[in-house]
Enzyme design. Structure first.
Site, short mmCIF file in Angstrom:
data_model
loop_
_atom_site.label_atom_id
_atom_site.label_comp_id
_atom_site.label_asym_id
_atom_site.label_seq_id
_atom_site.Cartn_x
_atom_site.Cartn_y
_atom_site.Cartn_z
N ILE A 100 -3.81 4.08 1.71
CA ILE A 100 -4.08 4.29 3.13
C ILE A 100 -5.10 5.40 3.34
O ILE A 100 -5.77 5.45 4.37
CB ILE A 100 -2.76 4.55 3.91
CG1 ILE A 100 -2.95 4.28 5.40
CG2 ILE A 100 -2.21 5.93 3.60
CD1 ILE A 100 -1.67 4.22 6.20
N GLY A 156 -2.69 4.30 -3.66
CA GLY A 156 -2.75 3.07 -4.45
C GLY A 156 -1.94 3.12 -5.72
O GLY A 156 -1.74 2.10 -6.39
N TYR A 207 0.84 -1.20 0.00
CA TYR A 207 0.00 0.00 0.00
C TYR A 207 0.87 1.25 0.00
O TYR A 207 2.06 1.21 0.31
CB TYR A 207 -0.96 0.01 1.19
CG TYR A 207 -0.31 0.26 2.53
CD1 TYR A 207 -0.19 1.55 3.04
CD2 TYR A 207 0.18 -0.79 3.29
CE1 TYR A 207 0.41 1.78 4.27
CE2 TYR A 207 0.77 -0.57 4.51
CZ TYR A 207 0.89 0.71 5.00
OH TYR A 207 1.49 0.94 6.21
N CYS A 208 0.26 2.35 -0.39
CA CYS A 208 0.88 3.67 -0.34
C CYS A 208 -0.23 4.65 0.07
O CYS A 208 -1.20 4.27 0.70
CB CYS A 208 1.50 4.04 -1.69
SG CYS A 208 0.30 4.20 -3.03
N ARG A 209 -0.09 5.90 -0.30
CA ARG A 209 -1.10 6.89 0.06
C ARG A 209 -2.39 6.68 -0.69
O ARG A 209 -3.47 6.65 -0.12
CB ARG A 209 -0.56 8.31 -0.19
CG ARG A 209 -1.49 9.41 0.30
CD ARG A 209 -0.94 10.80 -0.01
NE ARG A 209 -0.87 11.06 -1.42
CZ ARG A 209 -1.86 11.50 -2.18
NH1 ARG A 209 -3.03 11.73 -1.64
NH2 ARG A 209 -1.70 11.69 -3.46
#
Length: 111
Positions: free
Chosen positions: A103, A78, A74-76
């Site tokens: 996230i 996607g 995951y990241c901020r």
């Protein structure tokens, strides 16, 4: 006629938050946050390890990971994690899952 719109099929799976949360609790699951160290320190999903996709040693770090695990990235939002999933798939990883909304769309606890 419109072949220039053709894209490569994804070689990983986008998941919603509920399915991602279920999957990441499996015994063979590895949770990876691909954001920067600063973003990671500001709040992460419990149990995640940080491998920054924008760092110069991202490739070296993923090459040392066992290929028989299931990877949940995951990241901020996607986007970066989707890129990381593609890179890992191209390196021979088969079970790769992306948190589609990142996230920002995670409705559960962040530590």
């Amino acid at each position: 006629m419109f072949n220039f719109f053709r894209t490569q099929p994804k070689n990983y799976t986008d998941l919603n938050s509920e399915d991602f949360k279920k999957g990441m609790t499996a015994a063979d699951a590895v949770l990876i946050d691909v954001r920067s160290a600063g973003e990671f320190q500001s709040g992460k999903i419990k149990g995640a390890r940080n491998i920054d996709i924008t760092s110069g040693n991202f490739m070296n770090q993923i090459q040392n990971l066992p290929k028989d695990k299931k990877y949940y990235l995951y990241c901020r939002s996607g986007n970066r994690s989707g890129q990381a999933c593609s890179i890992m798939a191209n390196q021979g990883f088969e079970n790769i899952y992306n948190l589609g909304d990142g996230i920002m769309g995670w409705p559960y606890d962040i530590v």
